[in-house]
Design an enzyme around this catalytic site. Sequence first.
Site, PDB file in Angstrom:
ATOM      1  N   CYS A  31     -32.972  53.896  16.971  1.00 18.17           N
ATOM      2  CA  CYS A  31     -32.480  55.045  17.740  1.00 18.17           C
ATOM      3  C   CYS A  31     -33.592  56.078  17.941  1.00 18.17           C
ATOM      4  O   CYS A  31     -34.038  56.726  16.980  1.00 18.17           O
ATOM      5  CB  CYS A  31     -31.287  55.668  17.015  1.00 18.17           C
ATOM      6  N   CYS A  34     -32.709  59.712  17.036  1.00 19.41           N
ATOM      7  CA  CYS A  34     -32.620  59.858  15.575  1.00 19.41           C
ATOM      8  C   CYS A  34     -33.984  60.191  14.986  1.00 19.41           C
ATOM      9  O   CYS A  34     -34.098  61.010  14.054  1.00 19.41           O
ATOM     10  CB  CYS A  34     -32.101  58.572  14.937  1.00 19.41           C
TER      11      CYS A  34
END
Length: 306
Positions: A31, A34
């Site tokens: 991600c 993230c």
Amino acid sequence: MIDITLENFEAEVLQASMQAPVLLDIWAPWCGPCKQLGPVLEKLETDYAGRFILAKLDADQVPQIAGQLSQMLGVRSIPLCVLFHQGQPVDGFTGALPEAEVRAFLDKHVPSAAEAEAQVEEEQALDALAEGDTDTALEKLQHAVAADPANDDARFDYVKLLLQLGREDDAKVAFAPVIAKAGTSRKLGALKAWMDALDFVATSAGGAGAGAEFDAKIAANKRDFDARLGRARWLIAQQRWQDAMDELLEILMRDKAWSDEAARKLYVAILEIIEPPKVKVADGQIPPEDPLVATYRRRLSSVVLS
């Protein structure tokens, strides 16, 4: 920063949030957002210096928890941050928010530096008091009130200790900023009742020696409730709490509603004053009740409900 697994989730998130807010960052190695948010959260954990706990959960490694929280909050994307307090999820956000927005989110739930300092000072004061070190306790409580003037618990403990030590003038000065709240706060109202009793004794005709006068009036008329209430206040001024409650019970047994329940209200105020700080116990356990307080609570209930 703590890595969360299925095995440690309860201890490191749910139980830990009983002591301090826990921000759970649900992320995944693939991600991109993230990876942007992670360093921001780690920086803020350092900046907030223990005022919240950062926990990280890899959604790929622990899909059970990640899926449950996503479903609960109605979101399907990561990064997902969930704030836990007192064992419950209370708020959250998604996406790689900039640092300023994350700070604003945290500040809604995390105690300020002043509040955190006051909490530590208060805990240290109560520990010192338990060891009989009133000088240290008084100093710590004074610092706690100065650090966080809105901390009514610390102020209650501070004013109470001043009164116990006979420093009435200092107690009144410390109490002045919150006197307007005495009508809506049980703790602060109890302190005001104590100080009112001190003023009553100081300004009454008999002063500190008025006990014999009250005794004579009560002996002549068992239902002289003004004399009984006066005697109870005289006993409060001497910190003879049990004797004061016994006198108030004499009123309650004869007329529970007398003078807008003045006896019951003063009795409850005394219970608030003599209630010791709750001792620390393991998570999930109930602190033991003080036997004296428990006894007099039962006596009050027995009379009021009879």
